[in-house]
Write a protein that holds these residues in place. Structure first.
Motif, PDB file in Angstrom:
ATOM      1  N   LEU A 129      90.036  70.005  60.118  1.00  0.00           N
ATOM      2  CA  LEU A 129      89.309  70.595  59.366  1.00  0.00           C
ATOM      3  C   LEU A 129      88.718  72.288  59.026  1.00  0.00           C
ATOM      4  CD1 LEU A 129      86.085  68.136  60.963  1.00  0.00           C
ATOM      5  CD2 LEU A 129      88.012  68.476  58.628  1.00  0.00           C
ATOM      6  N   THR A 130      89.609  72.861  58.152  1.00  0.00           N
ATOM      7  CA  THR A 130      89.267  74.499  57.990  1.00  0.00           C
ATOM      8  C   THR A 130      88.582  74.415  56.876  1.00  0.00           C
ATOM      9  OG1 THR A 130      91.245  73.644  56.505  1.00  0.00           O
ATOM     10  CG2 THR A 130      91.933  74.591  58.686  1.00  0.00           C
ATOM     11  N   GLY A 131      88.223  75.435  56.153  1.00  0.00           N
ATOM     12  CA  GLY A 131      87.163  75.799  55.629  1.00  0.00           C
ATOM     13  C   GLY A 131      88.160  75.669  54.539  1.00  0.00           C
ATOM     14  N   THR A 132      89.074  75.438  53.576  1.00  0.00           N
ATOM     15  CA  THR A 132      89.765  75.080  52.494  1.00  0.00           C
ATOM     16  C   THR A 132      89.482  73.511  52.859  1.00  0.00           C
ATOM     17  OG1 THR A 132      91.807  77.014  52.740  1.00  0.00           O
ATOM     18  CG2 THR A 132      92.153  74.175  51.021  1.00  0.00           C
ATOM     19  N   ALA A 133      89.469  72.017  53.771  1.00  0.00           N
ATOM     20  CA  ALA A 133      89.539  70.845  53.784  1.00  0.00           C
ATOM     21  C   ALA A 133      88.469  70.564  54.002  1.00  0.00           C
ATOM     22  CB  ALA A 133      90.169  70.440  54.733  1.00  0.00           C
TER      23      ALA A 133
END
Length: 446
Positions: A129-133
């Motif tokens: 759950l990265t910033g991009t996701a």
């Protein structure tokens, strides 16, 4: 025509390309006739779907005159799937029409294609759950959030209602991130459906489906530990539910939303949300009313409001006894016996009623499928907490460490980790030097 590329599984018989009716349909881009004729000549809708990336049921509906194809990218994919020369559809010559293969043309809207969106989301979520996701998830939610404000509605609704029902059966052993990518992809398909005027009854159904899908997305995000994103999706879900007028769905959403602060250290905030859910659900014995009372019991127990917790438990048990068979089914939207005992396990453990808690844990584990990794892990951590309550802190730590160590990587963050951390924090400081306690700490900080 030279075709150096592998044949398409949906390639139509060559004679069909000379059939006047087929040629006329191609010139008019009459895909109902094209698909129907291809089907009559032995090309199944499944093969067309496999080759073009369009869902089989949509192809079937188009063949029956219940839809059409207008997007240029999709028209190109149909041409390539059926091997219809570009000129017959008003396109440039396709790569397979000569001996020099070229890449498939992609339109500027290619990212809106459900298959591409699904792959994009799965790829983004593969790294966690990265910033991009989270940005990709938020973009999808916000785009439909805006559509809900308009006086418009859906078309491929039956498929999406069926999809929502299927997702409601839970993970079934699938990694949460994969479920999340698939859910959000199907949720996004509601946006174009909500952008055209529809009868009021259809709008209601669409908003209800949007509420269900957004609510389930929020649940998965909650399970993965993304609290902020989970709350945002619950807000969208509640907005859709209110617009649908389905108060039981709204109560279910608020009841599930209450589990976010409940599981992440804010039981008083959880009790406020749970009471809001109870008011929305009313006094009838429904799945939402039972859930709301059970979550309220857990919130009060964690807030050390024992009397309120026991009153809520009594109400939850009373509703549970009166639920009909449909409301007891094993889905996210219902409240079966297994789910009820999962809630009781946590509430009774927090109350220190370890004997009754262990009864609920045993029954819940008995009713939980082997693939219910997260639920079974939470129950085992509750059981370890009961062992701590009963005075054997070292054994409680050993059991909790074994639960965390035995989890697949995808489950080692989020809710199970938080529940285990709560147990560790409940251990008095004088025990922190003990080997089992240190080992649990090391596992939780790894």
């Amino acid at each position: 025509m030279v075709d150096d590329l592998p044949p398409s599984p949906a390639q139509v018989p060559p004679r069909l390309l000379h059939d006047p009716a087929f040629l006329t349909a191609a010139r008019k881009r009459d895909f109902a006739t094209l698909f129907a004729m291809a089907h009559r000549h032995g090309v199944s809708y499944y093969r067309i779907s496999e080759a073009s990336g369009i869902k089989p049921d949509r192809i079937s509906r188009i063949a029956q005159g219940q839809g059409t194809v207008t997007a240029l990218d999709t028209i190109i994919r149909v041409a390539d799937a059926l091997r219809i020369p570009g000129a017959q559809l008003g396109l440039a010559a396709r790569p397979w029409e000569n001996s020099t293969p070229q890449p498939r043309l992609e339109s500027d809207d290619d990212g809106d294609d459900p298959m591409n969106r699904r792959q994009m989301l799965r790829g983004a979520l593969a790294a966690g759950l990265t910033g991009t996701a989270l940005t990709a998830l938020a973009d999808t939610r916000q785009s439909l959030d805006l559509a809900l404000a308009a006086d418009t509605e859906p078309a491929d609704l039956t498929d999406l209602e069926a999809a929502a029902e299927t997702y409601g059966y839970g993970y079934h052993g699938q990694p949460p991130r994969q479920v999340l990518a698939d859910l959000v992809t199907d949720f996004a398909e509601l946006k174009p459906l909500l952008s055209t005027p529809q009868p009021v009854a259809t709008r209601i159904r669409a908003c209800r489906t949007a509420g269900q899908m957004a609510g389930m997305t929020a649940i998965v995000l909650h399970d993965l530990g993304a609290r902020k994103a989970s709350r945002e999706w619950f807000t969208t879900a509640a907005k859709a539910a209110r617009e649908s007028g389905d108060m039981q769905l709204l109560a279910w959403i608020w009841g599930r939303e209450a589990m976010v602060p409940l599981n992440y250290g804010a039981p008083q905030a959880a009790s406020i949300l749970a009471e809001r859910a109870r008011r929305a659900a009313g006094d009838r014995p429904t799945a939402a009313a039972t859930l709301a009372a059970a979550v309220a019991a857990r919130a009060y127990a964690l807030s050390h409001q024992d009397e309120q917790a026991r009153d809520a438990l009594k109400a939850a048990d009373a509703y549970m006894e009166r639920l009909d068979a449909g409301a007891r089914a094993d889905t996210w939207f219902t409240h079966g016996e297994q789910k009820h005992h999962v809630h009781l396990s946590h509430a009774l453990t927090a109350l220190g009623d370890t004997a009754r808690a262990r009864e609920s844990q045993a029954r819940a584990l008995e009713l939980s499928a082997p693939t219910s990794t997260m639920t079974r892990s939470l129950l085992l951590v509750d059981a370890a907490a009961c062992t701590h309550h009963d005075g054997d802190t070292e054994e409680a730590c050993r059991r909790t460490t074994a639960v965390i160590a035995g989890l697949p990587d995808a489950y080692r963050t989020g809710l199970v980790h938080r529940r285990a951390l709560d147990l560790y924090r409940a251990i008095p400081a004088q025990h922190h030097h003990e080997a089992a306690v240190r080992e649990l700490r090391d596992v939780l900080t790894a």
